[in-house]
Structure formats: structure tokens, C-alpha cells
Design a protein around this motif. Sequence first.
Motif, PDB file in Angstrom:
ATOM      1  N   GLU A  31      -4.177  -3.447  10.123  1.00 19.47           N
ATOM      2  CA  GLU A  31      -4.683  -2.488   9.134  1.00 19.47           C
ATOM      3  C   GLU A  31      -3.590  -1.490   8.788  1.00 19.47           C
ATOM      4  O   GLU A  31      -2.982  -0.887   9.669  1.00 19.47           O
ATOM      5  N   LEU A  32      -3.366  -1.330   7.503  1.00  8.26           N
ATOM      6  CA  LEU A  32      -2.360  -0.371   7.058  1.00  8.26           C
ATOM      7  C   LEU A  32      -3.024   0.610   6.114  1.00  8.26           C
ATOM      8  O   LEU A  32      -3.819   0.216   5.260  1.00  8.26           O
ATOM      9  N   GLU A  33      -2.700   1.900   6.255  1.00  9.01           N
ATOM     10  CA  GLU A  33      -3.270   2.864   5.328  1.00  9.01           C
ATOM     11  C   GLU A  33      -2.180   3.401   4.413  1.00  9.01           C
ATOM     12  O   GLU A  33      -1.088   3.751   4.867  1.00  9.01           O
ATOM     13  N   PHE A  34      -2.496   3.410   3.129  1.00  5.04           N
ATOM     14  CA  PHE A  34      -1.545   3.916   2.155  1.00  5.04           C
ATOM     15  C   PHE A  34      -2.193   5.015   1.322  1.00  5.04           C
ATOM     16  O   PHE A  34      -3.405   5.011   1.117  1.00  5.04           O
ATOM     17  N   THR A  35      -1.375   5.923   0.827  1.00  4.08           N
ATOM     18  CA  THR A  35      -1.852   6.892  -0.159  1.00  4.08           C
ATOM     19  C   THR A  35      -1.462   6.352  -1.521  1.00  4.08           C
ATOM     20  O   THR A  35      -0.308   5.991  -1.739  1.00  4.08           O
ATOM     21  N   LEU A  36      -2.421   6.273  -2.431  1.00  2.00           N
ATOM     22  CA  LEU A  36      -2.111   5.757  -3.768  1.00  2.00           C
ATOM     23  C   LEU A  36      -1.202   6.741  -4.510  1.00  2.00           C
ATOM     24  O   LEU A  36      -1.201   7.944  -4.239  1.00  2.00           O
ATOM     25  N   ARG A  64       6.049   3.371  -4.948  1.00  2.37           N
ATOM     26  CA  ARG A  64       6.524   2.009  -4.763  1.00  2.37           C
ATOM     27  C   ARG A  64       5.403   1.038  -5.111  1.00  2.37           C
ATOM     28  O   ARG A  64       4.229   1.332  -4.880  1.00  2.37           O
ATOM     29  N   VAL A  65       5.763  -0.108  -5.699  1.00  6.68           N
ATOM     30  CA  VAL A  65       4.770  -1.150  -5.968  1.00  6.68           C
ATOM     31  C   VAL A  65       4.709  -2.083  -4.772  1.00  6.68           C
ATOM     32  O   VAL A  65       5.753  -2.501  -4.263  1.00  6.68           O
ATOM     33  N   ILE A  66       3.497  -2.377  -4.310  1.00  8.66           N
ATOM     34  CA  ILE A  66       3.349  -3.372  -3.237  1.00  8.66           C
ATOM     35  C   ILE A  66       2.270  -4.371  -3.659  1.00  8.66           C
ATOM     36  O   ILE A  66       1.532  -4.131  -4.614  1.00  8.66           O
ATOM     37  N   ARG A  67       2.186  -5.495  -2.919  1.00 12.97           N
ATOM     38  CA  ARG A  67       1.109  -6.437  -3.210  1.00 12.97           C
ATOM     39  C   ARG A  67      -0.186  -5.937  -2.600  1.00 12.97           C
ATOM     40  O   ARG A  67      -0.182  -5.071  -1.724  1.00 12.97           O
ATOM     41  N   GLU A  71       5.499   6.482  -1.347  1.00 19.13           N
ATOM     42  CA  GLU A  71       6.485   5.959  -0.421  1.00 19.13           C
ATOM     43  C   GLU A  71       6.455   6.762   0.871  1.00 19.13           C
ATOM     44  O   GLU A  71       6.435   7.984   0.839  1.00 19.13           O
ATOM     45  N   VAL A  72       6.411   6.035   1.970  1.00 17.86           N
ATOM     46  CA  VAL A  72       6.474   6.726   3.252  1.00 17.86           C
ATOM     47  C   VAL A  72       7.947   6.792   3.632  1.00 17.86           C
ATOM     48  O   VAL A  72       8.540   5.795   4.001  1.00 17.86           O
ATOM     49  N   ARG A  73       8.512   7.951   3.469  1.00 18.06           N
ATOM     50  CA  ARG A  73       9.941   8.081   3.743  1.00 18.06           C
ATOM     51  C   ARG A  73      10.116   9.238   4.720  1.00 18.06           C
ATOM     52  O   ARG A  73       9.583  10.317   4.491  1.00 18.06           O
TER      53      ARG A  73
END
Lengths: 269, 318
Positions: free
Chosen positions: A16-21, A110-113, A165-167
Amino acid sequence: MRLFNRITLLTPESVELEFTLAGIGSRALALLIDYHIVAFTLIVFWLLLTFVAGQLLDYLDALSVNYGDLPVWLLAIAILVTFTIATGYFVFFEVTWQGQTIGKRFAKIRVIRDDGRPIGLPQAALRALLRPIDDILFIGAFFILLGKKEKRIGDWVAGTLVVQEVRPVVKAAIAISQASENLAAELPQTTHLSKLLPDDFAVIREYLQRRNFMEHNAKSELSLQLARQARNLISLETIPQGLTSDEFLEAVYLAYQKQGGGGRGRDEG
Amino acid sequence: MASNPNPYLVQPLDIGNVVSAGIQLYRTHFKQYFGIALIATLWALLPFLLVIPIVLFYTAVQTYYGTLGLVVPAWIVLAVYCSAKYFAGAGAIARLAFGTLINQPESLDSAKRYANSRIWGFWNINFLLTLMYLGVYFVTVVVLLIVLSATGIFSLLTNPDPTTFALNPAPLILAGLFTLLLLLAMVVIFIWLGSRFAVADLPLATETGSNATQSLGRSWNLTYKSAWRIALILFITFLITIPLQALAQILVSTFNAIIAVSFPQDSPTFALLSFSVGYILGLVAGVVVLPLWQSIKAVIYSDLRSRREGLGLKLRDS
């Protein structure tokens, strides 16, 4: 309340990965930059083309060659190149920079699938080819604004998401005075430094990193307040004589970090 | 920070995120903000609507012109009051938005009451800002006139003499360039001032014991070294409002096409209907956009306070 839409993805490996849009603001900023770059490139190309074509035709005129269809061919090539620049810019950068263009890099998105993997040529190409459709009457903007996953038509078709982007943030080094270093050496013995939690440490570090940009009066007040709170937390009677509140906070920061507690700070992970 | 359910607020926000956060704030409180904006806009509209019966009255009776000496000042007072109500409404939205951002949400009534009690402060802020922008404008015009007349180009422009121009076109070209540069400088100054005073009404709306001039001063201090970042934020916001304006434009054209079916395009009815539709839709667009600007200003303000004053940086109470 939550200011940014988040999304949880399940990778093919069942992680499970959590991203912020990315958000409409960052996407608009990225687009603003990218379209300016594309427009600038196109202007340069057409100026060059006009110049070269003019020279070429003059030269052929001088040779009195019958070149007939050449201008039409030149125009066809020019249109093809224009299309290649306008679409290729996005495809090239999104593929080689793992879903980022120059604008997206600036806007830190960043664009991801859909499953979290980096995008490849098919996704980037679909997104770029559907871009004009998204631009008609700002359809894409409405899709991003109103949709829960902030996907424009190109994103739906290509199966992609645009995320923040998580930087790791590179922060300015914290300047620490000599007096603070001396105090930092004593603090572990004289106080209950262990009562300081990683979250508290994070606040102190945040303050020390950002204090230079703060307005003078507000900074003094905040520094005093934080120093008092920190003093209470580590059960210190009084802040040592002749030490400013900033220096005291630096000492607490340094002592805690030396103790090895700093690494557990929440936003270091 | 474990105690803070909104960890993003503590960190300074990027340009795009300020805009996104403002929009999200507006989306989640649409009904509330839109309601205030609607009432505020109706207040701003009132004086203009009143002009219609006044004009109709005087054209109908063709007399009592002496009373105009009373009616006109009364109208001006009303217009000032109504604009103040508008600014107070905008202030109430900003207050609600900021309260949400710092996790101290407030009731609609209480925010409205607070803003209404400072109604003249909001008016003063906007009055002073308008004076300032007019000042910049007039200074630009005066500088232009002085330079043009001092170099003798002004007389050349008012008495164009083709032969002198043909002999020596350089002064006119230089004058044109100078005018262009001056106008550009004016625009840059406008943008810069607009950014420095972008959050001018926020301190008055949120900080107890603040008045108009202090509020302006706070905006000036908070935006120190952030002017161009704010200008970019405001520009991105403007870009995002374009689809909305486009939508309104499409609706207007559609309505015009529908009206054109029933009425000939040169008839007064068509003109009246078309004008009314355009006007009402323009008004609605204004009502929709006002809370957007106020929400984004609230985010800018809280972000600036976080950057400049460490708002949100707090240790646990032991």
C-alpha cells in the motif's frame, strides 16, 4: 480539515502506498511553465524556418531551378515538426524524467501509473495526444476540479495519476553558537532530555531552520515562548544566565540530536 | 506533529499548493461562502438598482430638480455604506476561511458579526488602497506629460507636421518607446503593490484590536520578500478562473441564440433581454469568484504568518 486529496494505491506487489494528489494549482503552474517553453521553442523554430526557407528559395531562384512543389513540402515538414515539438516535449520529458516535465519539476509534481509504477512511453504518448482535447473549452480543468482523483481525460485514458513529489527537503544548516554547544554538553546530565518527544524536537528544528526569514518581533516572541515550553518539558529550573532563548533552543536541539533522538523525528523518515 | 491534524500547514506551502488549498477550502465550504458572497454582492448592487427609479422619476415628472441637491448626497452616502457592506462580507469569508485553516472554525453568524462590527475598517482599507492605485496612476500620467512637454514632443504631437517628422523621426520614436516603458513600469508597480497589499483585509478580519492602517501595515510586513511569489499565486488563481469566465461566456451566447429565435436581433426587447442575461450571469460569476479569492488570500495569509511569525510552531503544553 484535509487541504489536499490523498490516494492510497495497491502496487502489483500488494504494497500500500499513499500519495498526495498534485492539486489544480500545481498543475496549472506546471502547465503555465511548459506551455511557455513549448511556445518559445515553436517561435524559434518558425523564425529559423522562415529564414532558412527564404535563403533556400533565393538560392534556387539564383540557380534558376524550377522547384515547383518545394514550398508546399516545406510547409508540410514545418507542420509535422510543430506537432512533434508540441507533443514530443511532454512525451520526451515524462518518459526520461520519470513522469516529470520542466514545469512539473518546478511545481514538484509527477505523473505515475494508477498502480504507482513510473509511466512509460504508451502512457506519456496517450496523455500528450489527448492534451488538445482536454484543452478544448478547458474540459480537462473541469475534470481535475470536480473529480475526486483529479484526472483529466488524458489521465483516464492512459491510466495515470498526477501526484506531489516526495522529495527530501534540503534544509539550511542550523548555525549554532559556542555558548549553545557548551550548554548542550551539560544538558543530558542536568535535565530530563528524554522527556522531549520526536515531535517536539521537530518543532524546535523547524523553528531554528526558518527563524532567519521571520520578522524580528514575532521571532523574539516565538523564541521566548518555545524556550519556556522546552524548559518545562525537560524539567529545567531556569534558563542559564546570559543565554538568549535562541541559544537555549539551539542547545536543546544539539543535545537531543547528539543523544541520537533526532533521527526518529517524524518528518525525517 | 501528532497533535496537529493538519501537518501541512506548519510547513511553508509551495505556490501551486497555496492555490489548491484555497480551492479545496472553498469547495468544502461552498454553501457558506457562496451565501455570504451573494448577499454582499446584492448590497453592492443596490445603489445601481436605485438609480433606475430615480432616473425614471425625474424623466416622468420633469420637475422638482431642486430636490436633486438632497437626493444625490443621499445616494452617495448609501453607495458608500453599501460598498462597506460588500467589503465586510468579503472580510467575513476571509475570517471563516482562516479560522478553518488554523483549526479554530467559527460559526457563520459569529464571523459575520465580527466583520460587520469592523465594517468601516474594511471600507477604509479599500478606500486607501484605491487612493494609492489612483496616486500611482496620476504620477505616471504627470511624469509622462512633463517629459513629453519638456522635450518638445508634446507640441509636435498636438501639431503634427509631416515634414519635420520625415526629417527627423527619432524624437517621436523615442517618445513612443519611453511611453511604452513607463506604462510597463506602471503595470509592474501595480502588480508589486497588489501583491504587497494582497492580504490587507485579513489582519482586520482575524486579529483582535486591529484597525485599517495597522491591517495595511501588517500586510506590508508579512509580504516582505514574498511579493513576486504572491504575484505568481494570484496569476495562477486568475488562470483558474478563466474556464469559469469561458463557461459564463458560452451560456451568454447560448441564451442570446435562444432569445434570437423569438425576437428580432435589432428589437429593443432583444437588447434588453440579452443585456439582462449577460448582466445576471456576470453577477453570478462575480459571486462565485469572490469566495475563491478570499479563500486563497486566507491561505496566503496563514502561510505568510507561518513563514514570518512561525504560526503553528508550538510545543506541547507540559
